[in-house]
Design a protein around this motif. Structure first.
Motif, PDB file in Angstrom:
ATOM      1  N   ARG A 174       0.830  -1.212   0.000  1.00  0.00           N
ATOM      2  CA  ARG A 174       0.000   0.000   0.000  1.00  0.00           C
ATOM      3  C   ARG A 174       0.860   1.256   0.000  1.00  0.00           C
ATOM      4  NH1 ARG A 174      -4.058  -1.661   4.935  1.00  0.00           N
ATOM      5  NH2 ARG A 174      -5.383  -3.128   3.790  1.00  0.00           N
ATOM      6  N   ASN A 175       2.104   1.111   0.388  1.00  0.00           N
ATOM      7  CA  ASN A 175       3.027   2.244   0.441  1.00  0.00           C
ATOM      8  C   ASN A 175       2.490   3.368   1.318  1.00  0.00           C
ATOM      9  OD1 ASN A 175       5.443   3.532  -0.175  1.00  0.00           O
ATOM     10  ND2 ASN A 175       4.557   4.595  -1.949  1.00  0.00           N
ATOM     11  N   GLU A 176       1.922   2.990   2.465  1.00  0.00           N
ATOM     12  CA  GLU A 176       1.343   3.980   3.364  1.00  0.00           C
ATOM     13  C   GLU A 176       2.367   4.392   4.421  1.00  0.00           C
ATOM     14  OE1 GLU A 176      -2.157   2.385   5.065  1.00  0.00           O
ATOM     15  OE2 GLU A 176      -3.240   2.259   3.175  1.00  0.00           O
ATOM     16  N   PRO A 177       2.718   5.670   4.484  1.00  0.00           N
ATOM     17  CA  PRO A 177       3.637   6.123   5.547  1.00  0.00           C
ATOM     18  C   PRO A 177       2.950   6.010   6.902  1.00  0.00           C
ATOM     19  CG  PRO A 177       2.746   8.004   4.355  1.00  0.00           C
ATOM     20  CD  PRO A 177       2.296   6.780   3.607  1.00  0.00           C
ATOM     21  N   VAL A 178       3.696   5.624   7.907  1.00  0.00           N
ATOM     22  CA  VAL A 178       3.122   5.412   9.232  1.00  0.00           C
ATOM     23  C   VAL A 178       3.853   6.285  10.238  1.00  0.00           C
ATOM     24  CG1 VAL A 178       2.665   3.741  11.046  1.00  0.00           C
ATOM     25  CG2 VAL A 178       2.500   3.050   8.648  1.00  0.00           C
ATOM     26  N   ASP A 179       3.086   6.964  11.052  1.00  0.00           N
ATOM     27  CA  ASP A 179       3.644   7.795  12.116  1.00  0.00           C
ATOM     28  C   ASP A 179       3.441   7.067  13.433  1.00  0.00           C
ATOM     29  OD1 ASP A 179       4.421   9.648  13.916  1.00  0.00           O
ATOM     30  OD2 ASP A 179       3.004  11.205  13.315  1.00  0.00           O
ATOM     31  N   LYS A 180       4.518   6.660  14.051  1.00  0.00           N
ATOM     32  CA  LYS A 180       4.428   5.865  15.275  1.00  0.00           C
ATOM     33  C   LYS A 180       3.770   6.643  16.412  1.00  0.00           C
ATOM     34  CE  LYS A 180       7.343   2.479  17.666  1.00  0.00           C
ATOM     35  NZ  LYS A 180       8.717   1.968  17.804  1.00  0.00           N
ATOM     36  N   SER A 181       3.810   7.954  16.346  1.00  0.00           N
ATOM     37  CA  SER A 181       3.271   8.763  17.446  1.00  0.00           C
ATOM     38  C   SER A 181       1.753   8.734  17.508  1.00  0.00           C
ATOM     39  CB  SER A 181       3.736  10.214  17.307  1.00  0.00           C
ATOM     40  OG  SER A 181       3.184  10.800  16.135  1.00  0.00           O
ATOM     41  N   ILE A 182       1.080   8.279  16.451  1.00  0.00           N
ATOM     42  CA  ILE A 182      -0.384   8.281  16.463  1.00  0.00           C
ATOM     43  C   ILE A 182      -0.952   7.036  17.120  1.00  0.00           C
ATOM     44  CG2 ILE A 182      -0.448   9.642  14.333  1.00  0.00           C
ATOM     45  CD1 ILE A 182      -1.326   7.123  12.841  1.00  0.00           C
ATOM     46  N   LEU A 183      -0.110   6.071  17.451  1.00  0.00           N
ATOM     47  CA  LEU A 183      -0.599   4.859  18.082  1.00  0.00           C
ATOM     48  C   LEU A 183      -1.113   5.135  19.484  1.00  0.00           C
ATOM     49  CD1 LEU A 183       1.963   2.059  17.220  1.00  0.00           C
ATOM     50  CD2 LEU A 183      -0.359   2.283  16.402  1.00  0.00           C
TER      51      LEU A 183
ATOM     52  N   VAL B 208       7.248  21.234  15.548  1.00  0.00           N
ATOM     53  CA  VAL B 208       7.233  22.215  16.644  1.00  0.00           C
ATOM     54  C   VAL B 208       5.828  22.705  16.980  1.00  0.00           C
ATOM     55  CG1 VAL B 208       7.995  24.524  17.361  1.00  0.00           C
ATOM     56  CG2 VAL B 208       9.587  22.987  16.194  1.00  0.00           C
ATOM     57  N   LEU B 209       5.091  23.152  15.985  1.00  0.00           N
ATOM     58  CA  LEU B 209       3.832  23.852  16.260  1.00  0.00           C
ATOM     59  C   LEU B 209       2.812  23.052  17.068  1.00  0.00           C
ATOM     60  CD1 LEU B 209       3.274  25.805  12.911  1.00  0.00           C
ATOM     61  CD2 LEU B 209       4.225  26.631  15.069  1.00  0.00           C
ATOM     62  N   PRO B 210       2.547  21.790  16.727  1.00  0.00           N
ATOM     63  CA  PRO B 210       1.551  21.048  17.525  1.00  0.00           C
ATOM     64  C   PRO B 210       1.958  20.919  18.991  1.00  0.00           C
ATOM     65  CG  PRO B 210       2.004  19.903  15.452  1.00  0.00           C
ATOM     66  CD  PRO B 210       3.042  20.965  15.593  1.00  0.00           C
ATOM     67  N   HIS B 211       3.232  20.672  19.233  1.00  0.00           N
ATOM     68  CA  HIS B 211       3.701  20.507  20.608  1.00  0.00           C
ATOM     69  C   HIS B 211       3.772  21.846  21.342  1.00  0.00           C
ATOM     70  CE1 HIS B 211       4.465  16.356  19.737  1.00  0.00           C
ATOM     71  NE2 HIS B 211       5.304  16.659  18.759  1.00  0.00           N
ATOM     72  N   ALA B 212       4.076  22.905  20.606  1.00  0.00           N
ATOM     73  CA  ALA B 212       4.075  24.238  21.221  1.00  0.00           C
ATOM     74  C   ALA B 212       2.658  24.625  21.647  1.00  0.00           C
ATOM     75  CB  ALA B 212       4.640  25.267  20.241  1.00  0.00           C
ATOM     76  N   GLU B 213       1.698  24.248  20.836  1.00  0.00           N
ATOM     77  CA  GLU B 213       0.302  24.554  21.144  1.00  0.00           C
ATOM     78  C   GLU B 213      -0.184  23.764  22.352  1.00  0.00           C
ATOM     79  OE1 GLU B 213      -3.380  26.419  20.585  1.00  0.00           O
ATOM     80  OE2 GLU B 213      -1.509  26.800  19.526  1.00  0.00           O
ATOM     81  N   GLN B 214       0.180  22.486  22.411  1.00  0.00           N
ATOM     82  CA  GLN B 214      -0.312  21.600  23.471  1.00  0.00           C
ATOM     83  C   GLN B 214       0.643  21.506  24.658  1.00  0.00           C
ATOM     84  OE1 GLN B 214      -1.098  17.837  21.590  1.00  0.00           O
ATOM     85  NE2 GLN B 214      -2.318  18.759  19.964  1.00  0.00           N
ATOM     86  N   ARG B 215       1.821  22.152  24.536  1.00  0.00           N
ATOM     87  CA  ARG B 215       2.846  22.084  25.573  1.00  0.00           C
ATOM     88  C   ARG B 215       3.217  20.630  25.874  1.00  0.00           C
ATOM     89  NH1 ARG B 215       1.276  26.927  29.879  1.00  0.00           N
ATOM     90  NH2 ARG B 215       1.216  28.598  28.316  1.00  0.00           N
ATOM     91  N   SER B 216       3.543  19.913  24.806  1.00  0.00           N
ATOM     92  CA  SER B 216       3.868  18.494  24.927  1.00  0.00           C
ATOM     93  C   SER B 216       5.169  18.218  24.179  1.00  0.00           C
ATOM     94  CB  SER B 216       2.749  17.645  24.325  1.00  0.00           C
ATOM     95  OG  SER B 216       2.627  17.912  22.923  1.00  0.00           O
ATOM     96  N   ILE B 217       5.715  17.020  24.394  1.00  0.00           N
ATOM     97  CA  ILE B 217       6.870  16.571  23.624  1.00  0.00           C
ATOM     98  C   ILE B 217       6.633  15.137  23.195  1.00  0.00           C
ATOM     99  CG2 ILE B 217       8.513  18.115  24.777  1.00  0.00           C
ATOM    100  CD1 ILE B 217       9.454  15.704  26.421  1.00  0.00           C
ATOM    101  N   ASN B 218       7.299  14.751  22.114  1.00  0.00           N
ATOM    102  CA  ASN B 218       7.190  13.396  21.594  1.00  0.00           C
ATOM    103  C   ASN B 218       8.582  12.940  21.174  1.00  0.00           C
ATOM    104  OD1 ASN B 218       7.059  11.936  18.691  1.00  0.00           O
ATOM    105  ND2 ASN B 218       5.448  11.122  20.029  1.00  0.00           N
ATOM    106  N   GLU B 219       8.970  11.768  21.619  1.00  0.00           N
ATOM    107  CA  GLU B 219      10.344  11.306  21.408  1.00  0.00           C
ATOM    108  C   GLU B 219      10.752  11.314  19.939  1.00  0.00           C
ATOM    109  OE1 GLU B 219      13.274   7.521  22.500  1.00  0.00           O
ATOM    110  OE2 GLU B 219      11.096   7.330  22.684  1.00  0.00           O
ATOM    111  N   GLU B 220       9.924  10.742  19.104  1.00  0.00           N
ATOM    112  CA  GLU B 220      10.276  10.659  17.690  1.00  0.00           C
ATOM    113  C   GLU B 220      10.433  12.049  17.081  1.00  0.00           C
ATOM    114  OE1 GLU B 220       8.795   8.319  13.648  1.00  0.00           O
ATOM    115  OE2 GLU B 220       7.779   8.013  15.554  1.00  0.00           O
ATOM    116  N   ASP B 221       9.558  12.973  17.508  1.00  0.00           N
ATOM    117  CA  ASP B 221       9.603  14.328  16.953  1.00  0.00           C
ATOM    118  C   ASP B 221      10.818  15.109  17.453  1.00  0.00           C
ATOM    119  OD1 ASP B 221       7.379  13.871  15.473  1.00  0.00           O
ATOM    120  OD2 ASP B 221       5.996  15.032  16.728  1.00  0.00           O
ATOM    121  N   TYR B 222      11.131  15.036  18.738  1.00  0.00           N
ATOM    122  CA  TYR B 222      12.275  15.836  19.204  1.00  0.00           C
ATOM    123  C   TYR B 222      13.609  15.253  18.740  1.00  0.00           C
ATOM    124  CZ  TYR B 222      12.739  12.819  23.480  1.00  0.00           C
ATOM    125  OH  TYR B 222      12.909  11.796  24.383  1.00  0.00           O
TER     126      TYR B 222
END
Length: 575
Positions: free
Chosen positions: A433-442, A472-486
């Motif tokens: 399917r060639n679908e990109p997967v974002d582990k953070s949405i699990l 940056v923007l989603p985490h700045a808005e929610q004041r959160s961090i995500n390992e894969e993103d940082y």
């Protein structure tokens, strides 16, 4: 008496040529007014009187108010059941003038100007008396007896009814609550002298529901089903349900019966919760959070349970309400606020339709789990065969969590060969399917070790490349961090940080700056994460220094971030 028996008794009263008075009793909300209004509208032709007047005593505080209301509400008997309009009011005034012409010619000059005003309330005491004097040969319904003004006594009302019957050749019916009049000694004292008889409306629940809902409509049949479960017999609540359900189904468009049931079930539950006097009713907040904020009580230890929540959950289970989803929430908000958010409601319906379609596509897998959970028979072969056939049919539609549950079961049964083969087939499908997967949405990572490793390998091979804005923007808005993103943010070039900061405006600008600099104050448990935090901070503060040097204005704007300077210098010295 049943609705049918009451209607037969009322028809006899309507057709009676002699003047008389009767009482139609029934508990509050049982449908007395509805039954009466429906009957006179459908049986106008049998009304023996020439005119008809309906009045409500709600808020009336004097006999003059009652008399005026009777006069103003009078219409021809052939129009009984219709709303009174200006034409009817003017007709009443004209009839009053005829009455004056016949018997009070000397008064005409003094009252002609006043009598031409449509609403007789402003005519004064003389005109009020004259207008009531013109009332005769009229069928009069007096409603809302228990809601009359405090200064209007039982004796006054019953005396007026007696006068209407004995001197004005009228037929009068009083609608009264059984649970109220039993406590009014003065009413009981005078009533037997005024009324020939009384009829008590005591419909069964199916009869009451049939007054409001049409069993020929599928949507109404759903409402009957769920209103019956909650034993809702109050006619006002049922009319509220009918009006709201018609609106919801009209806005929903063509939908499957499954959603007709869900919409009806949730709507009726919400209305019952807010507007019913039932002592067992469940609070709206509990319903909103059921399955989310409030979990099924058997999963909570007894010492932590809330007894009221236990009771609420028991009611919902008996009602067949499983949990609150987005569609339920949109309906509950409609009931609570009285405003239907069409965007939210239609999006929730679309989402629910897609979920149900997915559920149907994996039905055989659900059935296999039912065989596993719902029996203790030693039928290993049958259960395993069900799973094998279901996975073969549904593998391309299964979610990662569904596959995880299957793999855990097979591992517990020692079928590691099935686990490995199924995982390989699953990711072969995903790769095709060639679908990109974002582990953070699990919601959660797979519990099965083999599946978790395979998924991690797949994510690395198909990693989503995010822009700095997405990191940056989603985490700045929610004041959160995500390992894969940082970890990804730490590898981005400093020039991108500068571009990000200079393209943001308003609150987004300051949130971005504060979020990126905040990494300098975070301590991580792993060296990899700590290095990433320091890289992000150093790049961010370096860029801020560069921007401050561009102009005096920017230096002033960003001067508040100098509090990070010591931290920055310490990290630079370590590099």
């Amino acid at each position: 008496m049943s609705v049918l028996a009451v209607e037969k008794a009322l028809q006899v009263f309507l057709a009676k040529t002699g003047s008389s008075a009767m009482v139609l009793k029934g508990e509050w909300g049982v449908g007395k007014t509805f039954v009466w209004n429906r009957l006179i509208k459908n049986k106008r032709e049998i009304i023996a009187r020439k005119k008809y007047s309906y009045i409500s005593l709600f808020g009336l505080s004097s006999l003059n108010d009652v008399k005026r209301s009777i006069f103003e509400g009078t219409i021809p008997a052939c129009s009984a059941g219709e709303k009174i309009d200006l034409k009817e009011i003017l007709t009443n005034v004209s009839d009053l003038q005829d009455y004056l012409n016949r018997g009070f010619r000397k008064v005409i000059k003094a009252t002609t100007d006043a009598a031409s005003i449509p609403y007789t309330k402003g005519l004064g005491g003389i005109a009020d008396s004259l207008s009531f004097a013109s009332v005769s040969d009229t069928l009069i319904c007096i409603d809302d007896y228990e809601r009359k003004g405090a200064s209007l006594s039982d004796r006054d009302v019953l005396g007026l009814i007696s006068l209407l019957v004995e001197q004005k050749n009228c037929s009068v019916i009083l609608l009264s609550n059984t649970n109220e009049n039993g406590e009014k000694t003065s009413f009981s004292q005078y009533a037997e002298k005024v009324f020939e008889y009384e009829v008590v409306l005591e419909p069964t629940l199916p009869e009451t529901l049939s007054l409001v809902f049409d069993e020929g409509l599928e949507s109404d049949r759903c409402c009957i089903q769920y209103a019956s479960l909650l034993k809702i017999s109050n006619i006002r609540l049922l009319h509220r349900i009918k009006k709201a359900s018609d609106r919801l189904f009209a806005e929903a468009g063509p939908i499957d019966s499954f959603f007709l049931n869900q919409i009806s079930q949730t709507l009726i539950l919400g209305i019952w919760s807010i507007f019913s006097n039932d002592s067992k009713r469940v609070s709206l907040d509990f319903i909103k959070g059921y399955g989310r904020d409030y979990v099924y009580v058997s999963t909570i230890s007894k010492d932590k349970r809330n007894p009221q929540h236990d009771s609420f959950a028991q009611v919902l289970m008996e009602y067949g309400y499983k949990y609150t989803d987005e569609l339920d929430l949109s309906i509950l908000l409609f009931v609570e606020k009285g405003f239907l958010d069409l965007v939210f409601y239609r999006a929730a319906i679309q989402n629910a339709v897609e979920k149900e379609a997915y559920s149907q596509s994996t039905l055989s897998l659900n059935q296999a789990w039912e065989k596993f959970h719902n029996s203790l028979h030693c039928d290993d072969i049958e259960v395993l065969t069900s799973f094998e056939l279901a996975v073969e049919e549904c593998l391309d539609k299964m979610s990662l969590s569904q596959l995880d549950s299957f793999c855990e079961l097979m591992s517990d049964l020692g079928r590691y060969d099935v686990v490995d083969t199924t995982i390989e087939k699953f990711f072969r499908i995903w790769t095709s399917r060639n679908e990109p997967v974002d582990k953070s949405i699990l919601f959660k990572f797979p519990k099965n070790k083999n599946l978790n490793n395979s998924y991690s390998d797949y994510v690395k091979a198909n990693r989503v490349v995010k822009s700095i804005e997405q990191l940056v923007l989603p985490h700045a808005e929610q004041r959160s961090i995500n390992e894969e993103d940082y970890l990804a943010l730490a590898e981005i070039d400093g020039s991108e940080f500068k571009r990000l900061f200079k393209t943001q405006t308003g609150s987004y600008l300051w949130r971005c700056l504060e979020h990126c600099l905040a990494y300098g104050n975070i301590s991580a448990s792993s060296r990899e994460s700590q290095d990433a935090f320091e890289k992000i901070f150093l790049k961010s503060y370096t860029v801020i220094q560069e921007i401050m040097q561009e102009s005096k204005l920017n230096e002033v704007r960003l001067s508040k971030f100098r509090v990070y300077e010591e931290k920055y210098n310490n990290l630079v010295s370590k590099v």
